[in-house]
Design a protein around this motif. Structure first.
Motif, mmCIF file in Angstrom:
data_model
loop_
_atom_site.group_PDB
_atom_site.id
_atom_site.type_symbol
_atom_site.label_atom_id
_atom_site.label_comp_id
_atom_site.label_asym_id
_atom_site.label_seq_id
_atom_site.Cartn_x
_atom_site.Cartn_y
_atom_site.Cartn_z
ATOM 1 N N GLU A 104 1.109 -1.366 0.608
ATOM 2 C CA GLU A 104 0.083 0.241 0.164
ATOM 3 C C GLU A 104 0.851 1.176 0.239
ATOM 4 O O GLU A 104 1.988 1.283 -0.213
ATOM 5 C CB GLU A 104 -1.192 -0.464 1.477
ATOM 6 N N ARG A 105 0.588 2.258 -0.402
ATOM 7 C CA ARG A 105 1.107 3.736 0.166
ATOM 8 C C ARG A 105 1.698 4.034 1.736
ATOM 9 O O ARG A 105 1.297 3.639 2.565
ATOM 10 C CB ARG A 105 -0.079 5.363 0.293
ATOM 11 N N PRO A 106 2.690 4.531 1.681
ATOM 12 C CA PRO A 106 3.364 4.160 3.235
ATOM 13 C C PRO A 106 3.006 5.227 4.008
ATOM 14 O O PRO A 106 2.181 6.438 3.045
ATOM 15 C CB PRO A 106 4.661 5.171 2.325
ATOM 16 N N ARG A 107 2.176 4.320 5.057
ATOM 17 C CA ARG A 107 2.009 5.464 5.787
ATOM 18 C C ARG A 107 2.205 6.530 6.621
ATOM 19 O O ARG A 107 3.525 6.607 8.004
ATOM 20 C CB ARG A 107 0.794 4.715 7.080
ATOM 21 N N LEU A 108 2.875 7.520 5.655
ATOM 22 C CA LEU A 108 4.010 8.466 6.456
ATOM 23 C C LEU A 108 3.758 9.283 8.357
ATOM 24 O O LEU A 108 4.308 9.182 8.841
ATOM 25 C CB LEU A 108 4.208 10.075 5.363
ATOM 26 N N ALA A 109 2.360 8.876 8.510
ATOM 27 C CA ALA A 109 2.200 9.767 9.455
ATOM 28 C C ALA A 109 2.850 8.404 10.357
ATOM 29 O O ALA A 109 3.734 8.693 11.709
ATOM 30 C CB ALA A 109 0.949 10.469 9.976
ATOM 31 N N LEU A 110 2.398 7.721 10.625
ATOM 32 C CA LEU A 110 2.818 6.649 11.164
ATOM 33 C C LEU A 110 4.810 6.280 11.353
ATOM 34 O O LEU A 110 4.798 6.310 12.682
ATOM 35 C CB LEU A 110 2.140 5.275 10.954
ATOM 36 N N THR A 111 4.755 6.371 10.316
ATOM 37 C CA THR A 111 6.531 5.599 10.323
ATOM 38 C C THR A 111 7.305 7.612 11.101
ATOM 39 O O THR A 111 7.826 6.765 11.488
ATOM 40 C CB THR A 111 6.956 6.023 9.710
ATOM 41 N N GLN A 112 6.461 8.284 10.985
ATOM 42 C CA GLN A 112 6.902 9.494 11.259
ATOM 43 C C GLN A 112 6.689 9.376 12.833
ATOM 44 O O GLN A 112 7.815 9.798 13.557
ATOM 45 C CB GLN A 112 6.746 10.865 10.853
ATOM 46 N N SER A 113 5.623 8.970 13.473
ATOM 47 C CA SER A 113 5.179 8.815 15.154
ATOM 48 C C SER A 113 6.106 7.899 15.908
ATOM 49 O O SER A 113 7.135 8.234 16.632
ATOM 50 C CB SER A 113 4.136 8.672 15.005
ATOM 51 N N PHE A 114 6.204 7.280 15.066
ATOM 52 C CA PHE A 114 7.318 5.898 15.604
ATOM 53 C C PHE A 114 8.894 6.362 15.265
ATOM 54 O O PHE A 114 9.882 6.354 16.090
ATOM 55 C CB PHE A 114 8.040 5.038 14.182
ATOM 56 N N SER A 115 9.331 7.342 14.313
ATOM 57 C CA SER A 115 10.836 7.584 14.444
ATOM 58 C C SER A 115 10.691 8.655 15.427
ATOM 59 O O SER A 115 11.889 8.151 16.219
ATOM 60 C CB SER A 115 10.787 7.995 13.435
ATOM 61 N N LYS A 116 9.340 9.439 15.991
ATOM 62 C CA LYS A 116 9.816 10.275 16.698
ATOM 63 C C LYS A 116 9.659 10.559 18.158
ATOM 64 O O LYS A 116 10.480 10.668 18.811
ATOM 65 C CB LYS A 116 8.632 11.768 16.507
ATOM 66 N N LEU A 117 9.277 8.644 18.419
ATOM 67 C CA LEU A 117 8.292 8.557 19.876
ATOM 68 C C LEU A 117 9.898 7.798 20.144
ATOM 69 O O LEU A 117 10.137 8.171 21.386
ATOM 70 C CB LEU A 117 7.657 7.609 19.231
ATOM 71 N N PHE A 118 10.389 7.007 18.947
ATOM 72 C CA PHE A 118 11.378 6.055 20.294
ATOM 73 C C PHE A 118 13.025 6.795 19.494
ATOM 74 O O PHE A 118 13.906 6.190 19.640
ATOM 75 C CB PHE A 118 11.731 4.647 19.039
ATOM 76 N N LYS A 119 13.292 7.746 19.491
ATOM 77 C CA LYS A 119 14.563 8.593 18.813
ATOM 78 C C LYS A 119 14.584 8.541 20.472
ATOM 79 O O LYS A 119 16.298 8.321 20.252
ATOM 80 C CB LYS A 119 14.393 9.886 18.438
ATOM 81 N N ASP A 120 14.001 8.933 21.466
ATOM 82 C CA ASP A 120 14.917 8.487 22.917
ATOM 83 C C ASP A 120 15.519 7.710 22.801
ATOM 84 O O ASP A 120 16.168 7.460 24.466
ATOM 85 C CB ASP A 120 13.601 9.524 23.664
ATOM 86 N N ILE A 121 15.014 6.150 22.627
ATOM 87 C CA ILE A 121 15.812 5.382 23.323
ATOM 88 C C ILE A 121 17.195 4.552 21.462
ATOM 89 O O ILE A 121 17.275 4.009 21.952
ATOM 90 C CB ILE A 121 14.933 4.040 23.468
ATOM 91 N N GLY A 122 17.348 5.783 20.994
ATOM 92 C CA GLY A 122 18.115 5.479 20.030
ATOM 93 C C GLY A 122 17.626 5.297 18.690
ATOM 94 O O GLY A 122 18.655 5.063 17.580
ATOM 95 N N LEU A 123 16.589 5.398 18.117
ATOM 96 C CA LEU A 123 16.481 4.906 17.005
ATOM 97 C C LEU A 123 16.816 6.524 15.960
ATOM 98 O O LEU A 123 16.524 7.358 16.255
ATOM 99 C CB LEU A 123 14.693 4.811 16.585
ATOM 100 N N SER A 124 17.087 5.555 14.929
ATOM 101 C CA SER A 124 17.615 6.930 13.989
ATOM 102 C C SER A 124 16.400 7.286 13.803
ATOM 103 O O SER A 124 15.939 6.634 12.778
ATOM 104 C CB SER A 124 19.331 6.338 12.978
#
Length: 1617
Positions: A1330-1350
């Motif tokens: 499907e079309r990439p779910r941009l809102a979800l992938t961005q939320s995931f990246s932002k939320l787990f940035k705190d535990i080191g996710l690039s």
């Protein structure tokens, strides 16, 4: 059409019947307009030659002008129509003009409704679950008929109404012709409440059995189409009940709840289930077209309640609409909205420019005081015993009388206390000129008087406000804004009032929202200090300093303070004294609020100046005893009374209780809201009732006021016997264009207004255009009244900017030249100057609704709504009309409080009739009509509805209606023109040439070369297994088992993160051998037969797959049934087994038991399963040989999956494709033996299966397998595994990402504490189709940035049925890029890139890098020609790992060729392409790929099957759903689909059920605003109802089928008209 004007009532009955039948055929669309005209002319031919027969009783009907929307009386009801007219003539004797009667409005409404009756359209009634119907309990305080009637009590109805804008007489009309000169003496009017229940117009209520119904089923409306002639008059309600038809509902006991096919338990979204839509299999049958469900010939599904309703809705929409304001629009690509062309027939002002009107000079009387305080000092000293104020208690008895002596002495004490005794000895807290709030209840005028005059004497500025009752008071924070802008720090109040204020638990007064910190001072006498003998208040001569500040609430709810200077206050009192001829010692009864407006000006200020005795009748007394003010006039022989229309109405309703009342003493009955257009009927009706009690007609004095200009005009008391002032009878159509036209045409469209007398003494008045520069109006134009006078407000205190636009207006002439230097004040009133300089007011700027360039007055709409027999349904005074801006225009919304005993049916009928009445009379469509439970609308302090707060609640979704009707189809006329598909005259070749000429690239892109290694020596050196020689995974596994037997390929984890299974190369090889042997022995399977693998995610599945390959059969991987939900999931398993013609099933012992269990037998036939082999405890056997396919083109396995459109498709994957795909993934992700990857996705189809089962065997890397269902018991399993094993590459699904985002997003600190660190993760790829779910992938990246996710780690992959992996981000190459495309262009299949944040922009993320060996091209799906890179088209793919075709039973060759072996119609006619069925585009970016060339990025927009074709444009459901989900906090998930061109939105409600109806207008608004579409049906359902497949994609077609089959059990279904 000359016959249209003739009177049809004179025709014989059979001819009228034939005409009625003909009209019916036309309205049903059974006959064309031309045929209708022909037949009608033929019928009427014999009668047209004769002279028209006059109807009896000399009531000659004027010919109806041939205007576009005026119709002759409806033929079918003409006998009744004539009967009603003649009877009315009898009653009135024809002497006075009918237009004055107060029940005219109801008749107009009845006529409008009768007109609609002929159309006989059944409107579909909304469907509601029982639980949603619960009404809130009524508070006991409110008397039965809403007596909380509101300031703008709409109780008495106004005579507006109309069916058509009249044709304007081209010759100029003199002002006198607007006014009807009929003598008013004999005018009698029926009382307002009985307007609709009076004489013949009274509907006879018919007893109707109450239908019982159960929530799941929607009552079905049947249109009744027999034309009827009711004998006698047979109740007008019949007309509408007919039209709305009656619901026929099956008796409750026969109803069983419908089967739940959504397979989800409502509260949580249970298991994800793949539900094929009604057994649709791609390639299964010859006539392969996806049938959406059991359809009849015209596409309406059989036995579906919902669809019948939708059919009704479509019928109502097919109705010929009144032509919109324009049929011609310029559709500019930049400008979305259609701009109506001006209508040449619009009435325009034709008079000369108005000349300012001057009031009489303000006389100078010798004993007028130099200041108001001086008057009080004088009366206090010389007339101390004279009564100043009598206050009444709640029962209407006098409570106390304040004399002028007491008033003076207490005011002086207060002034002294304020100035000297508030702070410590040395500090003075208040200085002259400071502002002080006055907080006194309406029941205590005495305390207020003392406080007000005490402030004047202390020279501080009083700011009277309402008593705050709670934190949630309507508009409370706005009052805080007023106090802040006035710089108020001190509040005066009484002891009792202070005790009643809301307190904090510690006993302090609550800090109200938005209020400044206040110091509270009690002004009761016992707390005041007597001044020393030598202290005297300072009383200066009146000057221009502010004396007091009056609050005013604007249309938008803001509260501002109008400052009145000392000289203006004094001058205003003098002007009122002169105009009202007040004499010393008179008695005045005041029913108005004494804190502001007329109640303050007359009852507090002018009264003291003239030593008048005021009797104050508080609002609470009026509610308990509506006649109290009349009794006070009688008892005290009062000379003047100050009332509102509401008080006249209430007194009239209660007058039967009192026979011996005399109003003969009154010389002035001042009607404060005489400017309200319905005041005419109130005054007439009141006079009618009380004339016998001594009330003289000439004492009724309407007036017009505004906070800014104060008294604008006031009718002076007349001389007994003199003729009464005339009335203006105006055309509503003209008014809506701001033009005065006498209403000649149709009395239903007339508005009767009375004058409000002359301009005030010493004032100058002009009329200017209400919008734009203050240009003087023409004499026949409606405009805003502006006043120049010393007696007016001076400014909005503390708001200099707003002050300039209101208090310093210099009118200009037509050329824009100022007409003088003197500044005028805007009054906010709309009106005109009539003959004899009489002032007429037709509305307020604040009540003005500008819809499509026409003005409508909110009060007019209220009056029309209330004329539709509201008594049973809504409360009279509790109705709010406002406009909201949706899609570039104002839309009218009406909100009313519904009575608790009103049934659903009554409410819906009332709403439908209001719609029709307003449409007919005002020619404006309602956008929304909402009914809320009793006592839930925000109220003003005096009981009226707080409109701006109501509007705010509506827009925020906090109104909680119990009934709602949206009509966007009728009132939204400015949608862009539907796109006409161009005839394909231009071939694909021309398009391609055009693109080349325009310099546009052909939209194509390719991954890098797959490059096979030929050199055997190199293979040995690199320690790679010989790719080229084998090309089969079976050989690869055998090779690994020999060369590296103990290398661990797979590790399986459980929910605790513990390893529960591993497989080395040799273990896997041996397990595969055991299974192959079992297949050959137990199953006696022949080579090439299909074997179904039924396993939970794990290593057994992998072993079984290789076992099948070893035995030479074709594995078919199937998701096992869900144990808690066999009924929904087992049929899908059965279907795949049947479709694939499987010879055998491999599974575990547990699943084998389930397949043969009783529970399974309930949903499928368990006797016909193929052979089932349980692979748990197989003997150690080896097959005689390992099968090797003769060619690599043989089928390796079948991949079955349910698409989002509910289609079950199986594709054939060859051995060559498997090895090419594995090689491609290996190169892209750089996989080799020493690498470790983690996989958390379902291993049943697509790329998920390839990564789980195939890739490790090919590339030799270790795969850590995490079954997604384990995350339900341990959310952090996947993330902690990544951290624990230091994983660099991981693959997951959107469902997994969503689980982590929602469940762990708030727990990052906790994860950090546990030592979870994701800095090791280099790539995290979401596998999806499907079309990439941009809102979800961005939320995931932002939320787990705190535990080191690039931030660069997360990316997506894209695959489809025809090619399981087209794109995959991989490790090298540029990061995925995001572009913003213009949504308007996208709907036209064009791609226009815009900047981030541009309006109407849609962010899209690249779907990963194109895999090695893959080529894609963007193709026009209709012409099959290649497209340029600025177009949206279908993605076609060419690659060695394309699937070989659909797995079909009958060999459906057409479909094969179409989808798998297609050629371009132009360009490169030799290459074979596979069609992915997805729309997308390719853009060349600035980034460089590994080879140093510029990188071509591919963007997927959505599945072609799922797109919605609406208004000629292409919409993607996910875009609409994104908008809908943002509309309200209670929307959890939503899905959209179309049904016969109607857009249906299904939303899951995660809040309480009382929010359900709030969502309907918000969803409609947001889709209209952002997508320019009108929603046809809004369905509100429980969470978890929208079906979602295993990949986390919504199955919209399945949802659609469930909806149409009435299986959703919705909370509410709204059918938008």
């Amino acid at each position: 059409m000359s016959d249209r004007g003739s009177d049809l009532s004179a025709l014989p009955k059979e001819v009228r019947d034939q005409l009625a039948e003909l009209d019916l055929e036309l309205s049903e669309g059974d006959i064309t307009q031309k045929g209708y005209e022909k037949k009608r002319t033929k019928l009427l031919a014999p009668f047209i030659i004769q002279p028209p027969v006059a109807p009896p009783h000399n009531d000659v009907q004027p010919p109806v002008a041939p205007s576009s929307s005026s119709h002759a009386p409806p033929p079918a009801s003409s006998s009744r129509y004539r009967e009603r007219r003649s009877r009315r003539t009898h009653r009135t004797g024809g002497t006075r003009d009918d237009r004055y009667r107060s029940d005219i409005h109801s008749e107009a409404v009845q006529a409008a409704l009768a007109k609609h009756k002929e159309e006989k359209m059944a409107l579909p009634m909304p469907t509601k679950r029982r639980s949603t119907c619960v009404q809130s309990p009524i508070e006991t305080r409110t008397p039965p008929d809403s007596s909380s009637g509101s300031e703008d009590e709409s109780s008495t109805r106004r005579q507006s109404s109309g069916l058509a804008p009249p044709v304007v007489n081209p010759s100029l009309q003199s002002p006198d012709s607007w006014i009807s000169r009929t003598a008013q003496g004999s005018s009698t009017s029926s009382s307002a409440s009985s307007t609709l229940s009076h004489g013949e117009a009274k509907p006879h209520p018919q007893a109707q059995p109450q239908p019982q119904y159960k929530p799941q089923y929607q009552p079905l409306y049947q249109p009744q189409l027999q034309p009827q002639h009711p004998p006698h008059e047979q109740s007008r309600t019949a007309a509408v009940t007919d039209m709305l038809a009656h619901s026929r509902i099956a008796p409750a006991q026969n109803m069983h709840p419908p089967p739940d096919v959504t397979a989800v338990a409502p509260p949580s979204r249970g298991p994800r289930v793949d539900l094929p839509s009604n057994a649709t299999v791609r390639g299964m049958s010859k006539g392969q077209a996806r049938s959406s469900m059991m359809e009849t010939a015209d596409g309406v599904p059989v036995s579906s309640r919902v669809s019948t309703k939708i059919q009704q809705l479509l019928n109502t929409l097919k109705r010929p609409k009144r032509p919109p304001l324009s049929d011609f629009f310029t559709d500019d690509s930049e400008e979305i909205v259609q701009v109506p062309q001006p209508d040449p027939n619009t009435p325009r002002p034709e008079g000369r420019q108005i000349i300012p009107v001057k009031g009489e000079p303000l006389g100078v009387v010798s004993n007028w005081p130099p200041a108001l305080q001086a008057a009080l000092a004088r009366w206090g000293a010389t007339q101390g015993k004279s009564p100043a104020l009598t206050a009444l208690d709640i029962t209407g008895k006098p409570m106390y009388t304040l004399t002028y002596g007491k008033l003076w002495s207490r005011s002086v004490k207060l002034a002294y206390t304020l100035l000297n005794k508030l702070g410590n000895k040395n500090e003075q807290i208040l200085k002259p000129g400071d502002r002080v709030a006055l907080v006194y209840p309406n029941s205590d005028p005495g305390m207020f008087w003392v406080a007000f005059y005490g402030c004047l004497l202390a020279e501080v500025i009083p700011v009277p406000i309402e008593v705050p009752l709670s934190r949630k008071d309507a508009g409370i924070s706005q009052v805080g804004f007023l106090l802040g802008s006035c710089g108020v720090g001190l509040a005066l109040t009484s002891e009792i009032c202070l005790k009643g204020l809301p307190k904090t638990p510690t006993g302090e007064i609550l800090q109200f929202k938005g209020w400044p910190r206040l110091k509270w001072v009690i002004t009761d006498s016992k707390y005041l200090t007597k001044p020393s003998k030598d202290w005297q208040p300072h009383i200066p001569t009146a000057n221009t300093d502010p004396s007091y500040i009056e609050y005013k609430a604007s249309k938008d709810g803001t509260v501002v303070g109008v400052a009145v200077s000392k000289v203006a206050m004094l001058t205003h009192c003098q002007a009122l004294t002169q105009a009202c001829n007040y004499c010393e010692g008179e008695t005045l009864v005041n029913v108005l609020d004494f804190k502001k407006d007329m109640g303050l000006w007359h009852g507090v200020l002018t009264a003291v100046m003239n030593r008048i005795h005021t009797i104050s009748v508080p609002y609470a007394v009026m509610k308990a005893c509506p006649l109290s003010w009349v009794q006070r006039v009688h008892i005290h022989k009062a000379r003047a009374a100050l009332v509102k229309c509401r008080d006249l109405h209430w007194a009239m309703m209660a007058h039967r209780d009192q026979r011996d009342i005399s109003l003969a003493s009154l010389r002035m009955l001042i009607v404060a809201d005489g400017a309200n257009p319905w005041s005419v009927s109130s005054c007439d009706a009141f006079l009618n009732v009380f004339q016998s009690h001594g009330l003289k007609p000439e004492v009724i004095c309407p007036c017009a006021t505004s906070p800014e200009a104060m008294t604008v005009a006031l009718r002076r008391a007349g001389v007994p016997g003199a003729p009464l002032p005339a009335r203006a009878i105006l055309s509503m159509g003209g008014l809506s264009h701001g033009v005065i036209r006498v209403n000649t045409e149709d009395k239903n469209s007339a508005l009767t207004v009375q004058d409000v007398g002359h301009v005030m003494p010493g004032a100058l008045m002009c009329i200017v255009k209400p919008d734009g520069p203050p240009q003087l109006c023409k004499t026949d134009e409606i405009g805003e009244i502006i006043i120049n006078s010393r007696a007016g407000g001076t400014m909005y205190y503390g708001l200099p900017g707003r002050t300039k636009n209101t208090f310093e207006v210099i009118p200009v002439n037509a050329n824009g030249v100022p007409i003088g230097e003197i500044p005028f004040v805007r009054s906010g009133l709309l009106g005109f100057v009539g003959p004899g300089s009489l002032i007429f007011v037709v509305g307020k700027i604040e009540g003005l609704l500008m819809v499509s360039g026409r003005r409508h007055n909110a009060d007019d709409l209220v009056a029309t709504a209330l004329a539709v027999e509201p008594v049973k349904t809504v409360y009279r005074g509790r109705i709010a009309v406002f406009s909201i801006t949706v899609f570039y225009d104002e839309r009218v919304a009406i909100v009313a409080e519904q009575r608790p005993d009103a049934s659903e049916e009554d409410s819906f009928q009332w709403m439908s009739r209001v719609l029709q009445a307003i449409d007919s009379i005002h020619q404006v469509g309602l956008y929304c009509l909402a009914l809320v439970p009793a006592n839930t609308l925000p109220k003003t302090p005096l009981g009226g509805i707080h409109t701006s707060d109501t509007k705010q609640y509506f827009l925020e979704g906090n109104l909680h209606p119990c009934n709602i009707l949206m009509c966007p189809h009728t009132c939204v006329t400015n949608l862009p023109k539907p796109r006409q598909k161009q005839p394909v005259g231009v071939g694909p070749a021309s398009v391609m040439v055009g693109n080349l000429v325009a310099g546009k690239r052909i939209a194509q892109a390719a991954g890098r070369d797959l490059g096979m290694i030929e050199d055997q020596d190199l293979v040995r050196k690199l320690c790679m297994w010989p790719t080229v020689m084998h090309q089969y995974l079976t050989e690869a596994l055998q090779w690994r088992a020999q060369t590296d037997p103990d290398h661990v390929l797979y590790v399986l984890l459980n929910a605790k993160g513990v390893t529960v299974g591993t497989a080395t190369c040799v273990q896997l090889h041996k397990r595969a051998e055991k299974i192959a042997a079992a297949l050959m022995e137990k199953g006696s399977i022949n080579t090439g037969e299909n074997v179904v693998l039924l396993y939970p995610p794990g290593i057994d599945l992998i072993a079984a797959f290789y076992g099948c390959l070893y035995a030479g059969c074709v594995p078919v991987n199937v998701r096992p049934p869900h144990l808690q939900n066999l009924a929904a999931t087992l049929p899908t398993v059965r279907m795949i087994i049947d479709v694939s013609k499987a010879a055998c099933i491999l599974t575990t012992q547990n699943l084998m038991r389930i397949l043969r269990s009783k529970e399974a037998a309930a949903s499928v036939n368990i006797k016909t399963w193929p052979t089932i082999i349980d692979t748990d405890d197989l003997p150690r056997r080896r097959p005689p040989h390992v099968y090797k396919p003769p060619t690599a083109e043989m089928i390796a396995y079948l991949d079955f999956s349910v698409s989002t459109t509910g289609m079950l498709t199986g594709v054939k994957i060859s051995h060559a494709a498997v090895s090419a795909l594995c090689r491609s993934v290996k190169l892209q992700c750089e996989l080799y033996s020493s690498r470790q990857i983690a996989i958390c996705l379902d291993p049943y189809c697509g790329l998920g299966f390839v990564l789980w089962c195939l890739a490790s065997v090919y590339s030799g890397h270790q795969s850590i397998l995490i079954p997604p269902f384990e995350l339900e018991s341990c959310l952090s399993l996947w993330l902690s595994t990544l951290s624990q094993y230091r994983i660099r590459d991981t693959f997951c699904s959107y469902s997994v990402m969503e689980l982590c985002t929602k469940g762990l997003g708030t727990q990052t600190e906790l994860l950090k504490a546990r030592g979870v660190n994701l800095s090791c993760v280099r790539s995290c790829v979401v596998i999806a189709e499907e079309r990439p779910r941009l809102a979800l992938t961005q939320s995931f990246s932002k939320l787990f940035k705190d535990i080191g996710l690039s931030s660069r780690a997360v990316s997506t992959a894209f695959g489809s049925r025809v090619n399981l992996a087209v794109c995959l981000q991989g490790t090298s190459g540029p990061d995925p890029c995001t572009v913003y495309v213009d949504m308007k262009s996208l709907r036209h299949d064009r791609v226009r890139l815009v900047e981030r944040g541009a309006p109407q922009s849609l962010p899209l993320m690249e779907s990963g890098k194109i895999l090695p060996g893959v080529r894609v091209i963007i193709v026009n799906p209709e012409t099959r020609g290649p497209l340029g890179d600025s177009h949206l088209g279908e993605i076609w793919v060419n690659s060695p790992h394309n699937a070989s075709g659909y797995y079909t039973i009958y060999g459906e060759e057409g479909l094969q060729a179409d989808h798998f072996n297609t050629k371009l119609s132009f360009g490169d006619p030799h290459t074979l392409w596979a069609r992915t069925g997805y729309l997308g585009f390719v853009k060349r970016t600035e980034l460089l790929d590994a080879s140093g060339d510029r990188h071509d990025a591919m963007f997927v927009v959505g599945a072609l099957d799922e797109t919605l074709e609406l208004r000629g444009l292409r919409y993607h459901p996910t875009d609409i759903e994104t908008s809908v989900s943002r509309a309200h906090r209670s929307i959890a998930e939503s899905a959209v689909f179309t049904w016969t061109n109607l857009l249906v939105v299904v939303s899951e409600l995660c809040g309480s059920e009382q929010d359900a109806l709030d969502l309907v207008p918000l969803i409609t608004n947001v889709v209209l605003e952002e997508h320019h579409l009108i929603v046809g049906v809004v369905v509100i359902v429980d969470p978890g109802v929208i079906p979602i497949n295993s990949r986390g994609e919504k199955q919209r077609m399945h949802l659609r089928d469930s909806f149409l089959a009435d299986q959703l059990d919705p909370i509410y279904v709204a059918y938008n008209m």
